[in-house]
Write a protein that holds these residues in place. Structure first.
Motif, short mmCIF file in Angstrom:
data_model
loop_
_atom_site.label_atom_id
_atom_site.label_comp_id
_atom_site.label_asym_id
_atom_site.label_seq_id
_atom_site.Cartn_x
_atom_site.Cartn_y
_atom_site.Cartn_z
N TRP A 25 -37.68 -68.89 3.34
CA TRP A 25 -38.44 -68.52 2.26
C TRP A 25 -39.08 -69.93 1.76
N GLY A 28 -42.00 -69.70 5.24
CA GLY A 28 -42.69 -68.20 5.30
C GLY A 28 -42.58 -67.73 6.58
N ALA A 47 -44.51 -63.93 5.51
CA ALA A 47 -44.98 -64.84 4.39
C ALA A 47 -45.14 -64.42 3.15
N GLU A 51 -42.71 -65.41 0.01
CA GLU A 51 -43.21 -65.74 -1.58
C GLU A 51 -42.45 -65.00 -2.59
#
Length: 132
Positions: A25, A28, A47, A51
């Protein structure tokens, strides 16, 4: 103890599973993927999920309320569930011996998936997952 590929394949055995991935995280990046990807692009899906995970992990509102701050080895959030008209997205944060910046992302078909079962099994997979 299971590796990334074994864990993702096991996640795909859940009823309604469409795709699974292990994602960092912070960057991504997907560390592993299997099955379909939401939007048909595994990198973009990783990705975007990262986020969301990053926002949850860094949120003061969603952080642990037990008085003690999360350690580097324990993620601040256990899991996230996002429900759409036709699917569930379950993001399970993984505790690691280093910095805990990864999560499992399971994409379930809403008509065939069992969210409660998936949450339980993904937690078990996260506990057995060996990174390194």
């Amino acid at each position: 103890m299971s590796g990334i590929d074994e864990s993702l394949l096991e996640a795909m055995r859940l009823p309604g599973a469409r795709g699974a991935s292990l994602v960092d995280w912070i960057s991504g990046l997907a560390l592993g993927t299997v099955g379909e990807a939401p939007g048909e692009d595994a990198e973009a899906a990783a990705a975007q999920a990262a986020e969301l995970a990053r926002h949850a992990a860094e949120s003061g509102i969603l952080a642990p309320a037990r008085g003690a701050p999360a350690t580097d080895k324990e993620p601040p959030v256990e899991d996230l569930i996002v429900t759409t008209a036709d699917s569930y997205h379950l993001l399970r944060f993984v505790s690691t011996p280093f910095d805990s910046t990864v999560f499992l992302h399971l994409w379930l078909d809403r008509a065939d998936g069992n969210l409660a079962l998936a949450r339980i099994r993904l937690a078990e997979l996260a506990e057995r997952l060996v990174l390194g």
